[in-house]
Design an enzyme around this catalytic site. Structure first.
Site, short mmCIF file in Angstrom:
data_model
loop_
_atom_site.label_atom_id
_atom_site.label_comp_id
_atom_site.label_asym_id
_atom_site.label_seq_id
_atom_site.Cartn_x
_atom_site.Cartn_y
_atom_site.Cartn_z
N ARG A 176 0.81 -1.22 0.00
CA ARG A 176 0.00 0.00 0.00
C ARG A 176 0.85 1.26 0.00
NH1 ARG A 176 -3.39 -2.44 4.09
NH2 ARG A 176 -2.43 -1.08 5.61
N ARG A 180 7.50 7.03 -5.37
CA ARG A 180 7.35 7.99 -6.46
C ARG A 180 8.64 8.72 -6.76
NH1 ARG A 180 2.75 10.73 -3.59
NH2 ARG A 180 1.04 9.28 -3.87
N ARG A 253 -5.66 -6.53 15.99
CA ARG A 253 -4.76 -5.57 16.64
C ARG A 253 -5.62 -4.42 17.11
NH1 ARG A 253 -0.28 -6.60 18.55
NH2 ARG A 253 0.48 -4.47 18.26
N ARG A 284 2.50 7.08 16.21
CA ARG A 284 2.37 8.41 15.58
C ARG A 284 1.66 9.37 16.51
NH1 ARG A 284 -2.06 7.18 10.73
NH2 ARG A 284 -3.79 6.74 12.12
N GLU A 309 -0.61 7.53 19.49
CA GLU A 309 -1.22 6.23 19.21
C GLU A 309 -0.26 5.10 19.57
OE1 GLU A 309 -2.78 5.85 15.25
OE2 GLU A 309 -4.12 7.56 15.50
N TYR A 357 -9.65 -5.82 6.05
CA TYR A 357 -9.03 -4.52 6.25
C TYR A 357 -9.67 -3.52 5.27
CZ TYR A 357 -5.07 -1.50 7.44
OH TYR A 357 -4.27 -0.50 7.91
N ASP A 359 -11.00 0.13 4.06
CA ASP A 359 -11.06 1.57 4.28
C ASP A 359 -12.52 2.02 4.17
OD1 ASP A 359 -8.52 2.43 4.94
OD2 ASP A 359 -7.85 2.50 2.86
P1 FAD Z 1 -17.21 0.08 12.47
O1 FAD Z 1 -16.98 1.51 12.22
O2 FAD Z 1 -16.27 -0.64 13.38
O3 FAD Z 1 -18.69 -0.08 13.03
C1 FAD Z 1 -19.16 -1.25 13.64
C2 FAD Z 1 -20.13 -0.86 14.73
O4 FAD Z 1 -20.78 -2.02 15.21
C3 FAD Z 1 -19.46 -0.21 15.93
O5 FAD Z 1 -20.03 1.05 16.19
C4 FAD Z 1 -19.72 -1.18 17.07
O6 FAD Z 1 -19.90 -0.54 18.31
C5 FAD Z 1 -20.99 -1.86 16.59
N1 FAD Z 1 -21.18 -3.17 17.18
C6 FAD Z 1 -20.33 -4.22 17.19
N2 FAD Z 1 -20.86 -5.24 17.87
C7 FAD Z 1 -22.08 -4.85 18.29
C8 FAD Z 1 -23.10 -5.46 19.07
N3 FAD Z 1 -22.96 -6.69 19.55
N4 FAD Z 1 -24.23 -4.77 19.32
C9 FAD Z 1 -24.37 -3.50 18.88
N5 FAD Z 1 -23.43 -2.86 18.15
C10 FAD Z 1 -22.30 -3.53 17.85
N6 FAD Z 1 -10.44 4.19 6.67
C11 FAD Z 1 -10.14 5.14 5.77
O7 FAD Z 1 -10.71 5.16 4.67
N7 FAD Z 1 -9.20 6.11 6.04
C12 FAD Z 1 -8.54 6.16 7.24
O8 FAD Z 1 -7.71 7.06 7.46
C13 FAD Z 1 -8.83 5.16 8.21
N8 FAD Z 1 -8.20 5.15 9.38
C14 FAD Z 1 -8.50 4.19 10.31
C15 FAD Z 1 -7.84 4.20 11.53
C16 FAD Z 1 -8.13 3.25 12.48
C17 FAD Z 1 -7.42 3.25 13.82
C18 FAD Z 1 -9.09 2.24 12.19
C19 FAD Z 1 -9.42 1.18 13.19
C20 FAD Z 1 -9.75 2.22 10.98
C21 FAD Z 1 -9.46 3.19 10.02
N9 FAD Z 1 -10.13 3.22 8.80
C22 FAD Z 1 -9.81 4.18 7.88
C23 FAD Z 1 -11.16 2.22 8.46
C24 FAD Z 1 -12.57 2.66 8.84
O9 FAD Z 1 -12.65 2.88 10.22
C25 FAD Z 1 -13.52 1.54 8.44
O10 FAD Z 1 -13.47 1.28 7.07
C26 FAD Z 1 -14.98 1.82 8.78
O11 FAD Z 1 -15.13 2.41 10.02
C27 FAD Z 1 -15.71 0.52 8.73
O12 FAD Z 1 -17.05 0.70 9.08
P2 FAD Z 1 -17.84 -0.53 9.68
O13 FAD Z 1 -19.25 -0.09 9.74
O14 FAD Z 1 -17.51 -1.76 8.96
O15 FAD Z 1 -17.21 -0.77 11.14
N1 UDP Z 2 4.37 2.07 7.13
C1 UDP Z 2 5.69 2.21 7.48
N2 UDP Z 2 6.13 3.44 7.90
C2 UDP Z 2 5.31 4.51 7.98
C3 UDP Z 2 3.97 4.37 7.59
C4 UDP Z 2 3.51 3.13 7.19
O1 UDP Z 2 6.44 1.26 7.43
O2 UDP Z 2 5.79 5.60 8.37
C5 UDP Z 2 3.90 0.73 6.70
C6 UDP Z 2 3.40 -0.12 7.86
O3 UDP Z 2 3.81 -1.45 7.60
C7 UDP Z 2 1.91 -0.01 7.74
C8 UDP Z 2 1.72 0.07 6.23
O4 UDP Z 2 2.84 0.83 5.79
O5 UDP Z 2 1.27 -1.13 8.29
C9 UDP Z 2 0.45 0.75 5.82
O6 UDP Z 2 0.38 2.00 6.49
P1 UDP Z 2 -0.80 3.00 6.28
O7 UDP Z 2 -0.55 4.17 7.15
O8 UDP Z 2 -0.97 3.22 4.83
O9 UDP Z 2 -2.09 2.21 6.72
P2 UDP Z 2 -2.80 2.02 8.10
O10 UDP Z 2 -2.39 0.66 8.53
O11 UDP Z 2 -2.35 3.08 9.05
O12 UDP Z 2 -4.24 2.12 7.73
#
Ligand code: FAD
Ligand code: UDP
Length: 374
Positions: A176, A180, A253, A284, A309, A357, A359
């Protein structure tokens, strides 16, 4: 007659988007979430006028124009462009790996010089592969960018993030990270990116407008009663939990956050600074105001909120953030999926139910694909 067409378990982007399209089709939905708020992982808390991403920084990005137009029809998005910076032993490097990074790393000025340096760095790793595909993250990284960048910017960060050595991690994680030969710090290759103006809660509120919701409502605490209310269930929680973990637990995780409000306008000058050294315990620092405040607006807001974090091994009861898609867990997931496929009246969707995984944009895309059959 049931009260609802759909009981939607989880008010994250999958559940909320599903509810939106179901409502458009005239279907009656009840959305329940066990958390004390709606929105799942995109939920933000307003602190000192700043939208704080409570479950980690979320940057929306996509090349799918339909998805982009759709989310912008709910709430307009701003022009935020993700340009994270890496701090390694007190020196700063631009990400993703681009001409700025290569200049900072090796002092090379032109793309030809950078290319030659990368080729020199990759040679050893490519030779070691003897024509086979990289089998793990370390091999993938070394054959992509070589040892200098791997050691400074990848190894420590990745091992902190995933809690295991790079030799034991799948190669796809690092694919991912783009490389560049231009001076372009935009992290994403996508055509569109941004943050909803006014924060992600506006997006969730827009999707769920006019739809009945219950927070602090755990599906498993009232399973029979809730299930009896609706013709069908849309389940976005953990798939192993749906089946009472009868085949075993899927691993995740998680991330923990140390949040601080500071009495200053600008702490690090960027939304995202990665700490790529192993000895720094956090991965970060996020400075939330930079997602939505630009130029003078940064200084018009007297305070700032930062989050450090820490990536943590997940145990039951903690927030399940990232699925661990290694062979053991993928095999277990497939067994649960086989059970799920036998369910006639349950849709399993989103990060936790599909153990994938995802987004944000692909989650919305998945729902849009099936919206005609809702
Ligand atoms: P969730 O948002 O996890 O929603 C699931 C919901 O179900 C939760 O609110 C939970 O409380 C509820 N639930 C679970 N079990 C029960 C139960 N038994 N009863 C009632 N409710 C329940 N995506 C990006 O595009 N860009 C980003 O920069 C990005 N950063 C991220 C950073 C982090 C730390 C994480 C964890 C994810 C990130 N993502 C990012 C991904 C993004 O969060 C997910 O794609 C998106 O939130 C998925 O939506 P979802 O509805 O599948 O899950
Ligand atoms: N990564 C890295 N160094 C950085 C940022 C990212 O090695 O400074 C690697 C790391 O293995 C990470 C992967 O790139 O799991 C994807 O990172 P990104 O931030 O794109 O995705 P995230 O896991 O935060 O959604």
């Amino acid at each position: 007659m049931k009260t609802y067409d759909y009981l939607i378990v989880g008010s994250g982007l999958f559940g909320a988007t599903f509810a939106y399209f179901a409502k458009q089709k005239g279907k009656k939905c009840l959305v329940v979430d066990k958390r004390p708020h709606l929105g799942g992982n995109v939920y933000c808390e307003l602190i000192e006028g700043i939208n704080v991403h409570k479950y980690g920084a979320h940057i929306f990005h996509t090349s799918n124009k339909d998805v982009w137009d759709f989310v912008n029809s709910i709430v307009p998005f701003n022009r935020y462009t993700n340009c994270p910076v890496a701090n390694y032993k007190g020196k700063l490097y631009n990400l993703p790996f681009n001409m700025n990074t290569f200049y900072q790393m090796w002092g090379v000025i032109t793309p030809d010089e950078a290319m030659a340096k990368i080729e020199e760095q990759r040679r050893e790793a490519v030779a070691a592969l003897q024509g086979r595909e990289p089998a793990n993250l370390e091999e993938q990284a070394l054959s992509l960018v070589g040892r200098d960048i791997y050691e400074a910017l990848i190894k420590g960060y990745t091992e902190k993030q995933w809690g295991r050595p790079c030799e034991e991690l799948p190669a796809f994680i690092i694919k991912r990270l783009p490389v560049r030969l231009v001076f372009d710090n935009n992290y994403f290759n996508d055509a569109y990116q941004g943050i909803p103006i006014g924060g992600y809660n506006k997006l969730i509120e827009g999707l769920l407008e006019g739809i009945e919701t219950r927070i602090n409502c755990d599906f498993f605490a009232n399973r029979a009663e809730l299930s009896a209310l609706a013709e069908k269930i849309v389940y976005t929680g953990q798939i192993d939990e749906y089946y009472d973990f009868r085949l075993g637990h899927l691993d995740f995780r998680t991330v923990s956050f140390e949040q601080e409000t500071l009495n200053k306008q600008n702490y690090q000058g960027n939304a995202v600074v990665n700490y790529t050294e192993c000895v720094v315990p956090y991965t970060r620092i996020i400075e939330h105001k930079h997602f939505e405040m630009f130029g003078q607006a940064v200084y018009d807001c007297p305070k700032t909120v930062i989050s450090r974090e820490f990536s943590t091994e997940w145990k039951p009861g903690m927030e399940p953030y990232y699925p661990v898609n290694d062979d053991k867990n993928n095999e277990l997931y497939l067994k649960y999926k086989a059970l799920a496929e036998r369910e006639e009246n349950v849709v399993f969707g989103g990060r936790l139910a599909e153990y994938k995984y995802y987004d944000m944009a692909p989650v919305i895309e998945q729902v849009m694909k099936r919206k005609d059959n809702v």
